[in-house]
Each structure stands twice: as structure tokens, then as C-alpha cells.
Design an enzyme around this catalytic site. Structure first.
Site, mmCIF file in Angstrom:
data_model
loop_
_atom_site.group_PDB
_atom_site.id
_atom_site.type_symbol
_atom_site.label_atom_id
_atom_site.label_comp_id
_atom_site.label_asym_id
_atom_site.label_seq_id
_atom_site.Cartn_x
_atom_site.Cartn_y
_atom_site.Cartn_z
ATOM 1 N N GLU A 97 0.810 -1.229 0.000
ATOM 2 C CA GLU A 97 0.000 0.000 0.000
ATOM 3 C C GLU A 97 0.838 1.271 0.000
ATOM 4 O O GLU A 97 0.514 2.240 0.699
ATOM 5 C CB GLU A 97 -0.961 0.000 1.211
ATOM 6 C CG GLU A 97 -1.952 -1.141 1.128
ATOM 7 C CD GLU A 97 -2.863 -1.242 2.351
ATOM 8 O OE1 GLU A 97 -4.078 -1.355 2.133
ATOM 9 O OE2 GLU A 97 -2.370 -1.237 3.497
HETATM 10 C C1 ACM Z 1 -1.949 -5.434 4.125
HETATM 11 O O1 ACM Z 1 -3.012 -5.928 4.541
HETATM 12 N N1 ACM Z 1 -1.879 -4.162 3.813
HETATM 13 C C2 ACM Z 1 -0.759 -6.243 3.967
#
Ligand code: ACM
Length: 527
Positions: free
Chosen positions: A333
Site C-alpha cells: 500500500e
Molecule cells: C496489508 O493488509 N496491507 C498487507
């Protein structure tokens, strides 16, 4: 380490035999609900189990002596711990002596028993003795965990006769605890390790840093914990672990054959670090600390050299504290980092891990950049993950990157069970107990061309945006995390929801006894 093909074929045969052979009971006449035969209660299911006739086996009682084979020093420690545990669960104070007679409970490590592998064991029970044999201390530890499940709870009783020959399907069997979103003290992590190790889970991944908090003292960058540790989601005070506390967790885990994998998530998920040190920001200005649950807004400054001094020193201190093989560097992310910057940054982060003698683990987004030789990727996609994204993971696997599977719609323990679940999130949907268990890690990504041989194992992450207490943590983890334990250890031939649900139900009293506030899921036939 997976089971070689010929051995696997043998297990199929044995499993078929054992299903009809195992009809023992728990030796307690008059027990209420129709008890499952002892060998069929085991969780995770063993690779191979053959019971002798019902009512046969070793009767464990106050006179039972635990013998530690003196030819290996490791057996004495295991024997002492077994005695301690049986005292706690059965109320019996059994004597521990050195010796190798098959009389009582005998623990032995056999140098010749290479077929049992790094974690396997054999357990035999007959009228004279229960004998636990392994090739390694880890194998002996797992033999003891199996025996603990075979001993009737109070006052001893019959240990069903027969032979169990067991070894895990996957080498990596992990759980992750996020102590960044909500802070949890080291004692909670230890309690989780102790619970998991009983079910043959061998890895604890700790998510130590995120936007909302930095949880481990780093000497060269002290404000990370001092200031960056002072927040968490909501209004709580946050907190951080001292190096001594972290070391004590590692040691506690090691005694239970659990390897700690620490994660410093980067280049995103770094607001707590950016708030602590202005120079890590491209504009030289420290942002405010953050107590919300948004993701994807923070990034280390990829084009500043101080960033690499920072990660090198942090990872260096972490490597020094961590005897395990892995350092997890996150990489998920990174929505505020350009693709070019992300790839450049992750190259250098992986170099830093290697420089400190460790193997990097990263979330699977790294597959879209340049995973370095040996880097392990942790897959957290779902049934709706785009084929292109899975294809990149498959390419990485084809280039030799081992995969840890943590599909969010199966193994994310922070997903709600259903509409009635109070804590938890739903972005990957509801994850009922059956859904967490009823899939095959070996074939999960086969549609994208990932063979079982690329799967190092499985891990169940527990993110804590909505989880702030031990009760909520255990409610979300249990009983789903036992499905993880089963998937990681039990042979594929044992995979069957109906049978598993019964074995899971049989663990209920054990969880109750240990004070675990588990969810009595309606899809499990609890007695
Ligand atoms: C995640 O759940 N961002 C690895």
C-alpha cells in the site's frame, strides 16, 4: 519442507487405514457427548495415525514416571516442561528422571531417525509406555504437544494405544500480530505464542511500525519509540517495547520452537517515523502523529540519502536483536510513492537486509517491482484480486521466490465472522470459520501457475485497527487461527470440513480451560 511424493502416497494409504482403525475413547467412562476417538480429536490432524483396539493403551496416573533419554540433553528440558504442563492440566505431579526404559513416558531424540525430518516425530502408546521419538528438539516438542491433547484433562487416564507418525505439510506456519494500530504489551504476544505453539504454529510475525505508532526502541533513532510510540488508533496512550522486552519475547518463542519475524513496514505506513524525525520528510517538515485508520498517505523520502542511513541503522539493530532468519520490510500500500521510487527504495531496503545477514520478506506488491534473490513474498490477495496482479506473483514464484499465503478473505483474522461480530473490518468480506479453513494452500494460486512447491507456508495476520483488548483479540483469532494451524501442518488427505469441525469442537474445553475468549461459531458443533 513438504512431504516427499512416495511418503505422501504412503500417508494416503495409512490415513485410510487409520480412519477405520481408530476407535478408542478418552478412557473416561460416563463422559457425556459421544467423544471422538482420541486420535481423531487431534488438531492439527497427524500425517499418520493407527490406533490399537478401543480401551488399549497406556494408563497415565500418579505413578507414571517421565524418562528423558540421557543421550541427548534436549530431552530433559522437554521432559521437565511436559511434567509442568501435565501438573497444570491433569493435576498430577509426575517424577522426571534420566533413563531410556520403555516404562512410563519416554522422551528420546534419535540421531538415526532422519526420516522424521526437522519437525516430525513418532508417538507410540501401549500398556507399558508412551514413547516420543524425534530427530530434533522441535520434533520432540511437537510430540509433546500431541501427547498433551491425548491426555484426558483431570487426573490422567488412558492414552489411546497405537502409533502416530507425524510431520508437517508446510515449513512455515505463522500468525501475525499488529501491535502498531493498537499497542499490545510483550506479555500479550507471549500469551499468543504459547497458545499457537500448542497447535504446532512455528512463526510469530510482529508488525512493529505503522502510521499510528512505532513500537520498538531503536538506540540510533530514539524518538521513534519515545515520540512515535506515543499514539495508537483512537485516544489510547500507545506504547513501545524496550529491546529487553523484545529479546524476552524472542527467547520465550524460541523455547516453544517459534521464530519471530519482525516487520518494519516501508516506504508507506510510516507516518509515526515521519512524525518523529523531520529530516525523513522530503519537505523537511514533520507531520502530526496519526490516530485514524486510513492507509496509503505516508512515504519515506525516497530521494534523500538520510532515508537509507535510517533504514540501514534500524534494520541493523533489528537484525542484531533477532536470531531468526527473516526481516519483514512491508512494501504494501505505498500509494504515496511513485512506482519508480518504490522500486528504487525496495531495492535498497532489500540490500540493507542482506547486508545485515538476513532474508527479506515483503508483502506481495514487491512482485511488481524487483524482488531480490531469495526474498520471500507474502500474498494477501482475495478471490477478486486481478489476474495481472496474481500473474506477477506467479512470475516471482517461477523465479524462485518462496510464497507465504495469507489470502485476506481466508486468513485475515480481523475480518468479521458475520454481521453480528462487533470488532473487525469487512473490506475482504465476512470470514466465517469454515471459510478460513476450507481452501487448499497447495492449489490456491495454481490457476495462475503457482505450484505447491513454491508455497513456503501459510500465515494468519491479525490487524488491530478495531481491536484494542485481549478479549477482542482472542475472540477474532480463536477459533479461526486453529484452521491456519491445521492448513499448515495436516496432510492434504485429512482435509475435510465436517471432520475438522468436530475436531475443532473438541478443542472447546481446552480453550475454555486456558481462559481463551473464543467465538462459539454456529458452524462448529460445540458440545
Ligand atoms: C496489508 O493488509 N496491507 C498487507
Amino acid at each position: 519442507m513438504r512431504v516427499p511424493r512416495t511418503f505422501a502416497a504412503l500417508l494416503v494409504l495409512m490415513a485410510a487405514v487409520s480412519c477405520t482403525a481408530a476407535h478408542g475413547d478418552d478412557g473416561k467412562p460416563g463422559a457425556t457427548a459421544p467423544a471422538l476417538p482420541a486420535f481423531q480429536r487431534l488438531l492439527p490432524a497427524p500425517a499418520q495415525a493407527r490406533a490399537t483396539a478401543p480401551g488399549t493403551g497406556y494408563v497415565l496416573g500418579p505413578g507414571t514416571v517421565i524418562r528423558a533419554d540421557p543421550s541427548s540433553p534436549d530431552t530433559r528440558e522437554s521432559a521437565d516442561r511436559l511434567a509442568e504442563q501435565l501438573r497444570a492440566t491433569s493435576g498430577l505431579s509426575l517424577m522426571v528422571v534420566d533413563g531410556d526404559q520403555r516404562d512410563g513416558i519416554l522422551l528420546r531424540i534419535d540421531e538415526q531417525a532422519t526420516a522424521l525430518g526437522a519437525e516430525g516425530y513418532e508417538l507410540t502408546s501401549d500398556a507399558n509406555a508412551v514413547t516420543l521419538t524425534a530427530h530434533t528438539p522441535a520434533g520432540l516438542f511437537y510430540a509433546v504437544q500431541t501427547l498433551r491433547q491425548l491426555v484426558p484433562a483431570a487426573g490422567g487416564g488412558l492414552v489411546q494405544g497405537g502409533t502416530i507418525t507425524d510431520r508437517p505439510r508446510f515449513a512455515y506456519r505463522g500468525a501475525m500480530l499488529d501491535v502498531a494500530r493498537h499497542f499490545f504489551p510483550v506479555g500479550q504476544a507471549k500469551r499468543y505464542v504459547d497458545q499457537l505453539a500448542q497447535y504446532k504454529v512455528n512463526t510469530l510475525h510482529v508488525h512493529l511500525s505503522d502510521d499510528q505508532g512505532w513500537r520498538l526502541a531503536i538506540d540510533s533513532w530514539p524518538r521513534l519509540a519515545e515520540y512515535g510510540g506515543g499514539t495508537e488508533v483512537g485516544t489510547g496512550p500507545g506504547g513501545s517495547w524496550s529491546k529487553e522486552e523484545y529479546r524476552s519475547l524472542v527467547e520465550f518463542a524460541k523455547e516453544r520452537h517459534v521464530e519471530v519475524v519482525p516487520e518494519i513496514d516501508m516506504p508507506g505506513h510510516t507516518n509515526a517515523a515521519l512524525a518523529s524525525y523531520a529530516e525523513l520528510n522530503c519537505d523537511g517538515k514533520a507531520p502530526a502523529r496519526y490516530r485514524g485508520i486510513k492507509v496509503g498517505f505516508s512515504s519515506l523520502c525516497v530521494r534523500k540519502e538520510v532515508t537509507y542511513t535510517f533504514i540501514d541503522e534500524v534494520l541493523g539493530e533489528l537484525a542484531e536483536l533477532t536470531p531468526g532468519r527473516y526481516l519483514h520490510i512491508g512494501g504494501d500500500e505505498a500509494h504515496s510513492t511513485s512506482a519508480e521510487d518504490y522500486a528504487a527504495f525496495m531495492d535498497r531496503a532489500q540490500e540493507a537486509v542482506a547486508r545485515h545477514g538476513k532474508t527479506a520478506v515483503a508483502w506481495h506488491q514487491l512482485a511488481g517491482a524487483r524482488p531480490a534473490d531469495g526474498t520471500v513474498l507474502q500474498y494477501w490477495g482475495t478471490a477478486t484480486t486481478a489476474p495481472g496482479e496474481k500473474g506477477k506473483v506467479a512470475d516471482a514464484a517461477a523465479h524462485g521466490h518462496p510464497l507465504i499465503l495469507s489470502p485476506a478473505d481466508r486468513l485475515y483474522l480481523d475480518m468479521k465472522y458475520d454481521l453480528t461480530t462487533k470488532p473487525g473490518l469487512t473490506w475482504a468480506g465476512f470470514v466465517p470459520v469454515k471459510q478460513a479453513y476450507d481452501w487448499d494452500p497447495g492449489t490456491y494460486l495454481s490457476g495462475s501457475g503457482v505450484p505447491e512447491s513454491a508455497v513456503l507456508g501459510v500465515e494468519a495476520p491479525l490487524w488491530t485497527e478495531t481491536i484494542a483488548t485481549r478479549a477482542d483479540l482472542e475472540f477474532m483469532a480463536f477459533p479461526r487461527v486453529l484452521g491456519l494451524a491445521e492448513l499448515g501442518w495436516a496432510p492434504k488427505t485429512a482435509h475435510n470440513w465436517t471432520a475438522y469441525a468436530k475436531r475443532l469442537a473438541a478443542q472447546g474445553p481446552r480453550l475454555d480451560e486456558q481462559g481463551v475468549t473464543f467465538y462459539r461459531a454456529p458452524d462448529v458443533p460445540w458440545s
